[in-house]
Design a protein around this motif. Structure first.
Motif, PDB file in Angstrom:
ATOM      1  N   ARG A   3      -1.535  67.024  49.906  1.00 18.40           N
ATOM      2  CA  ARG A   3      -0.752  65.928  49.922  1.00 18.40           C
ATOM      3  C   ARG A   3      -0.928  65.149  48.562  1.00 18.40           C
ATOM      4  N   ILE A   4       0.061  65.105  47.790  1.00 25.00           N
ATOM      5  CA  ILE A   4      -0.359  64.521  46.267  1.00 25.00           C
ATOM      6  C   ILE A   4       0.672  63.374  46.307  1.00 25.00           C
ATOM      7  N   LEU A   5      -0.024  62.235  45.394  1.00 30.57           N
ATOM      8  CA  LEU A   5       0.606  61.039  45.091  1.00 30.57           C
ATOM      9  C   LEU A   5       0.777  61.247  43.654  1.00 30.57           C
ATOM     10  N   LEU A   6       1.958  61.110  43.081  1.00 31.28           N
ATOM     11  CA  LEU A   6       2.277  61.162  41.781  1.00 31.28           C
ATOM     12  C   LEU A   6       2.786  59.808  41.324  1.00 31.28           C
ATOM     13  N   LEU A   7       1.984  59.311  40.215  1.00 33.45           N
ATOM     14  CA  LEU A   7       2.519  58.094  39.612  1.00 33.45           C
ATOM     15  C   LEU A   7       2.221  58.073  37.978  1.00 33.45           C
ATOM     16  N   SER A   8       2.844  56.876  37.509  1.00 33.05           N
ATOM     17  CA  SER A   8       2.735  57.038  36.082  1.00 33.05           C
ATOM     18  C   SER A   8       2.874  55.521  35.688  1.00 33.05           C
ATOM     19  N   ILE A  18      -0.043  50.446  46.294  1.00 29.15           N
ATOM     20  CA  ILE A  18      -0.466  51.789  45.685  1.00 29.15           C
ATOM     21  C   ILE A  18      -1.700  52.329  46.257  1.00 29.15           C
ATOM     22  N   ILE A  19      -2.630  51.395  46.578  1.00 27.51           N
ATOM     23  CA  ILE A  19      -3.987  51.893  47.181  1.00 27.51           C
ATOM     24  C   ILE A  19      -3.570  52.587  48.631  1.00 27.51           C
ATOM     25  N   LYS A  20      -2.802  51.722  49.392  1.00 29.21           N
ATOM     26  CA  LYS A  20      -2.393  52.384  50.647  1.00 29.21           C
ATOM     27  C   LYS A  20      -1.840  53.818  50.481  1.00 29.21           C
ATOM     28  N   TYR A  21      -1.018  54.001  49.618  1.00 24.04           N
ATOM     29  CA  TYR A  21      -0.418  55.608  49.464  1.00 24.04           C
ATOM     30  C   TYR A  21      -1.570  56.265  48.987  1.00 24.04           C
ATOM     31  N   TYR A  46     -11.057  56.446  46.109  1.00 24.95           N
ATOM     32  CA  TYR A  46     -10.312  57.020  47.223  1.00 24.95           C
ATOM     33  C   TYR A  46     -10.274  58.507  47.421  1.00 24.95           C
ATOM     34  N   LYS A  47      -9.756  59.071  46.367  1.00 24.06           N
ATOM     35  CA  LYS A  47      -9.389  60.597  46.240  1.00 24.06           C
ATOM     36  C   LYS A  47      -9.568  61.017  44.912  1.00 24.06           C
ATOM     37  N   PRO A  48      -9.621  62.346  44.756  1.00 23.83           N
ATOM     38  CA  PRO A  48      -9.573  62.854  43.196  1.00 23.83           C
ATOM     39  C   PRO A  48      -8.297  62.758  42.320  1.00 23.83           C
ATOM     40  N   VAL A  49      -8.820  62.377  41.265  1.00 18.78           N
ATOM     41  CA  VAL A  49      -7.638  61.949  40.286  1.00 18.78           C
ATOM     42  C   VAL A  49      -7.613  63.072  39.394  1.00 18.78           C
ATOM     43  N   ARG A  50      -6.293  63.537  38.977  1.00 23.87           N
ATOM     44  CA  ARG A  50      -5.889  64.334  37.824  1.00 23.87           C
ATOM     45  C   ARG A  50      -5.240  63.580  36.840  1.00 23.87           C
ATOM     46  N   GLU A 149       2.160  73.585  49.576  1.00 19.08           N
ATOM     47  CA  GLU A 149       1.526  74.416  50.449  1.00 19.08           C
ATOM     48  C   GLU A 149       1.838  75.764  49.946  1.00 19.08           C
ATOM     49  N   GLY A 150       0.706  76.461  49.664  1.00 22.27           N
ATOM     50  CA  GLY A 150       0.970  78.098  49.237  1.00 22.27           C
ATOM     51  C   GLY A 150       1.575  77.805  47.613  1.00 22.27           C
ATOM     52  N   THR A 151       2.503  78.171  47.646  1.00 26.24           N
ATOM     53  CA  THR A 151       3.378  78.284  46.535  1.00 26.24           C
ATOM     54  C   THR A 151       4.776  77.477  46.623  1.00 26.24           C
ATOM     55  N   GLU A 152       4.978  76.825  47.559  1.00 27.98           N
ATOM     56  CA  GLU A 152       5.799  75.870  47.890  1.00 27.98           C
ATOM     57  C   GLU A 152       5.797  74.342  47.470  1.00 27.98           C
ATOM     58  N   ILE A 153       6.696  73.672  47.055  1.00 29.34           N
ATOM     59  CA  ILE A 153       6.605  72.195  46.983  1.00 29.34           C
ATOM     60  C   ILE A 153       7.467  71.767  47.770  1.00 29.34           C
ATOM     61  N   LYS A 154       7.179  70.761  48.577  1.00 28.94           N
ATOM     62  CA  LYS A 154       8.056  70.217  49.650  1.00 28.94           C
ATOM     63  C   LYS A 154       7.582  68.944  50.222  1.00 28.94           C
ATOM     64  N   ASN A 155       8.523  68.637  51.030  1.00 29.50           N
ATOM     65  CA  ASN A 155       8.351  67.102  51.521  1.00 29.50           C
ATOM     66  C   ASN A 155       8.371  65.984  50.498  1.00 29.50           C
ATOM     67  N   LEU A 156       9.270  65.989  49.713  1.00 30.22           N
ATOM     68  CA  LEU A 156       9.383  65.087  48.362  1.00 30.22           C
ATOM     69  C   LEU A 156       9.569  63.812  48.860  1.00 30.22           C
ATOM     70  N   GLU A 157       9.271  62.451  48.544  1.00 31.82           N
ATOM     71  CA  GLU A 157       9.561  61.342  48.751  1.00 31.82           C
ATOM     72  C   GLU A 157       9.448  60.524  47.773  1.00 31.82           C
ATOM     73  N   ILE A 158      10.404  59.463  47.536  1.00 28.08           N
ATOM     74  CA  ILE A 158      10.296  58.567  46.658  1.00 28.08           C
ATOM     75  C   ILE A 158       9.829  57.282  47.184  1.00 28.08           C
ATOM     76  N   ILE A 159       8.817  56.801  46.614  1.00 30.42           N
ATOM     77  CA  ILE A 159       8.172  55.462  47.156  1.00 30.42           C
ATOM     78  C   ILE A 159       8.590  54.364  46.384  1.00 30.42           C
ATOM     79  N   GLU A 160       9.449  53.428  46.800  1.00 34.74           N
ATOM     80  CA  GLU A 160       9.828  52.198  45.922  1.00 34.74           C
ATOM     81  C   GLU A 160       8.693  50.884  46.337  1.00 34.74           C
ATOM     82  N   LEU A 161       8.303  50.429  45.477  1.00 32.39           N
ATOM     83  CA  LEU A 161       6.871  49.418  45.278  1.00 32.39           C
ATOM     84  C   LEU A 161       7.733  48.158  45.359  1.00 32.39           C
ATOM     85  N   GLY A 162       9.057  47.833  45.099  1.00 29.66           N
ATOM     86  CA  GLY A 162       9.736  46.732  44.911  1.00 29.66           C
ATOM     87  C   GLY A 162       9.958  46.080  43.473  1.00 29.66           C
TER      88      GLY A 162
END
Length: 165
Positions: A3-8, A18-21, A46-50, A149-162
């Motif tokens: 499970r990936i959290l992607l931010l910028s 942000i921390i909750k996610y 909390y988790k590894p960061v790249r 999951e393996g070679t698949e990218i799935k379950n993409l969700e947009i998170i709106e933070l306000g």
């Protein structure tokens, strides 16, 4: 399954949402304009960061995070850079390399504009999570979460933070 959290574009901003996610992710990926290492230090507690450094990041952050980060997550080759453009409009700095050796997932930040699109010509998925910080012209702060999951990218969700303000 990862499970990936992607931010910028945090621009030194961190908050409880942000921390909750971040706590729910397996890995956190930051696509640049971190602002201060306290942001990635907190996330990595909390988790590894790249990540990659962005155009506002100083020499201290540049020592910690590269300009380009190419890596494999499960069976997906990923290329993350801060200023990369998007399909049909890739940044001139990376254009030749992305055409010759495209990853499966190409990630950038910088624009503060959430964008997810296929590059059919190169067979890659482009993601820009928008900006989750409060500095910039964007109106709504955003991030993305998804699963590899393996070679698949799935379950993409947009998170709106306000709103930014």
């Amino acid at each position: 399954m990862t499970r990936i959290l992607l931010l910028s574009d945090t621009h030194s901003h961190m908050d409880d949402t942000i921390i909750k996610y971040a706590k729910k992710a397996d890995e956190i990926w930051h696509a640049g304009d971190i602002g201060t290492l306290s942001v990635t230090d907190e996330l990595s507690s909390y988790k590894p960061v790249r990540g990659v450094h962005g155009n506002i990041d100083d020499h201290i952050i540049q020592k910690e995070f590269p300009l380009d980060n190419r890596f494999t997550c499960e069976g997906v080759e990923v290329w993350m850079t801060h200023i990369g453009g998007y399909p049909q409009k890739y940044n001139i700095r990376i254009r030749e390399e992305i055409q010759q050796k495209p990853p499966k997932l190409f990630i950038c930040g910088h624009s503060h504009i959430l964008k997810v699109m296929w590059d059919k010509k190169l067979g890659l998925l482009h993601m820009n999570p928008g900006a989750c910080g409060k500095h910039g012209f964007h109106q709504i702060r955003t991030m993305l979460q998804f699963v590899i999951e393996g070679t698949e990218i799935k379950n993409l969700e947009i998170i709106e933070l306000g709103k930014r303000g």
